[in-house]
Design an enzyme around this catalytic site. Sequence first.
Site, short mmCIF file in Angstrom:
data_model
loop_
_atom_site.label_atom_id
_atom_site.label_comp_id
_atom_site.label_asym_id
_atom_site.label_seq_id
_atom_site.Cartn_x
_atom_site.Cartn_y
_atom_site.Cartn_z
N GLY A 1 0.89 -1.11 -0.02
CA GLY A 1 0.14 0.06 -0.08
C GLY A 1 0.76 1.24 -0.15
N ASP A 2 1.72 1.24 0.80
CA ASP A 2 2.81 2.46 0.86
C ASP A 2 3.38 2.64 -0.49
OD1 ASP A 2 2.60 3.59 3.50
OD2 ASP A 2 3.46 1.48 4.37
N SER A 3 4.00 1.49 -0.99
CA SER A 3 4.85 1.60 -2.26
C SER A 3 3.79 1.99 -3.40
CB SER A 3 5.40 0.02 -2.65
OG SER A 3 6.26 -0.13 -1.48
N ALA B 1 3.27 5.78 -2.86
CA ALA B 1 4.62 6.48 -3.50
C ALA B 1 4.89 6.53 -4.88
CB ALA B 1 5.68 5.85 -2.81
#
Length: 402
Positions: free
Chosen positions: A173-175, A178
């Site tokens: 999710g973070d990646s 980003a």
Amino acid sequence: MPQDQPTGPLAGVRVIEAGQLLAGPFAGQLMGDLGADVVKVEPPGVGDPMRQWGREKPHGHSLWWPIVARNKRSVTLNLREEAGQELFLRLVEHADVVVENFRPGTLERWNLGYERLKERNPGIILVRVSGYGQTGPYSERAGYGSIGEAMGGLRYITGEPDRPPSRTGLSIGDSLAATHATVGTLAALLHRERTGEGQIVDSAIYEAVLAMTESLVTEWDVAGYQRERTGPILPNVAPSNVYPTADGHTILIAANQDSVFGRLADLMGEPEWKQLPSYATHGARGANQEELDQRIADWTAKHDADALLQLLHEGGVPAGRIYRAEDMLEDPHYEAREAIVRVPHEAFGTLAMPNVVPRLSGTPGSVRWVGPKLGEHNDEVYGGLLGLGADEIAELSGAGVI
């Protein structure tokens, strides 16, 4: 530590990265890989928690930090102090992009919101990565990547059908947030080149995940169909599964397209399958997925993995092993394309890590150095870029501002 000059398409673009943990820093990593001068701002004394993260920490060194902070210059700066905020604004005057992934409202509490940044640099692009976005009723909630994965629909459809929702073994999710933030930054830079105008790039984790869910929402909205957890398969997409081999391995075969399935049937010695009503079309194979998978598994189980893969590759059927890290490091295709690069590290000699993607033929990106020590570039940035004298730097350091 080599400070090679960047050669990528973002060479000449300066990014101030004020985030921590993963989503903001991964966006900074992507931009640095493409040649940007990324100046990472970290709290004095402790730095980004990513310096301590990772499942393995030989000799106390994080093996995650050298990757996510590669190609960056580290400065320490206390953004909670007025003097620190002023110093940050001076950095902004020399920057093109600011990346942050604090909870919405944090920069505003520090008097560093977009309007303040814009006063000092009208063309600044503020990239904001957060769990729920900068607006809406949930915007002020704390939101980690795992929560965004759940809200964006990914968690519900991940795993085996008879078990609770699972997660991937990565902070996906973070990646994703980003990556979308970086795409937005590139678009904003192009817009500024045409108009001179900066803007805000608002990347929400749950929306970045949602963007990858194909027709999931539309299927429910139009047909009332809810995708469920299906383990290693996609319903009605067959054959596309993992199959056993005689020597105890598993091989992934993806032959769901009509022409490819025909090639697989020929290799299996079952050319008549191409005309069978139960297998002749994509829809028919999907309706008979379980039966077809079992028949293919019976065939693959008679072959050793290497021989089976050679047969499938020569026959034009997509197939492959399910790789682990050791497989990647030994694979000749990885080696030929330099998909993994070894970068000098003072404690380990060299570190293997993923190379830059995507590949550009004219202005390729590069991994120039690993994640730096905390505040390693204070003198270089504050002295060289902002023109502060040694006494001023020492005074700021003594006051806990840097």
